[in-house]
Design a protein around this motif. Sequence first.
Motif: not given
Lengths: 187, 109
Positions: B1-6, B37-42, A50-59, B28-32
Amino acid sequence: MTKDKFLQQLEAELKRLSPVERADILLDYEEHFLFGLEEGKSEEAIAGALGSPSQIAKEILAGYHVKRASANLSAESVIRAAWAVIGLSFFNLVIVLGPALGVAGVILAGWAVSLTFLASPLLVVVEWLFYPDGFMLFDLFVSIGMCGIGILLGMVMLYVTKALKKALIGYLKYNVSLVKGGLRHDN
Amino acid sequence: MNVQFKKGVLELCVLVMLDKKDRYGYELVQKISSQIEISEGSIYPILRRLTNEEYFTTYLRESTEGPSRKYYRLTDKGRTYLYELITEWNEFASGVNQLIKEGVNNDEG
């Protein structure tokens, strides 16, 4: 990181959101954990992906701010704009009005002098009509000289007026942007 | 890769996967993440934002196993937006590809 720890951290980072919105977001991540666990993944592995909670919160918070700013007419921003208008009117009345009137007076006087000088040969003609016998060569020369000064002064006044008009428009635009800033600014 | 672009690309990915059928968040998250390569949380913030912008509607559906699933459905507004993004992406990608081709050729020549 365990599931509980991840969710706790995320919740803490999202303090600024309303409880309803926060709960809704947390539910998404809680479900994500449940689905992952169902597939036989460990809590640590899921949290890591998932990644770091604080990064997610920022987004999340970034999206939230954009939303608020584009909504534009929250009560808070309207009040801020109203204050900007009141503050500006006061400032304009007390500090800007006096000097502005002074400058306007000087410009008016400049134009009046310039036009009068320009018209002075005409006065000589009028004088000659009434007193055809008087000696007027001196009057004529002086009036021609004054006419020349009037032309020069008129040109100067043209520049000065143009510059001040520009300054005035700039200042008015600045006023408008201040008030609009009150509406838009949201931090 | 650039975050904004991603982020922009992820938006496109999410939208395009919902074009033909409704899907739930985890799917959706699993498929992507199987492709990129991304943090799934985003992904969830993106889903949220696009829902707020009325590109999706959501509904809950119980499943026989596991928790109930939150499904995302593309709205007409979302579909219009998706087609705009696809056009933009294609123009962008073909432009980059062209530049790469020219660049590589120059290196060889």
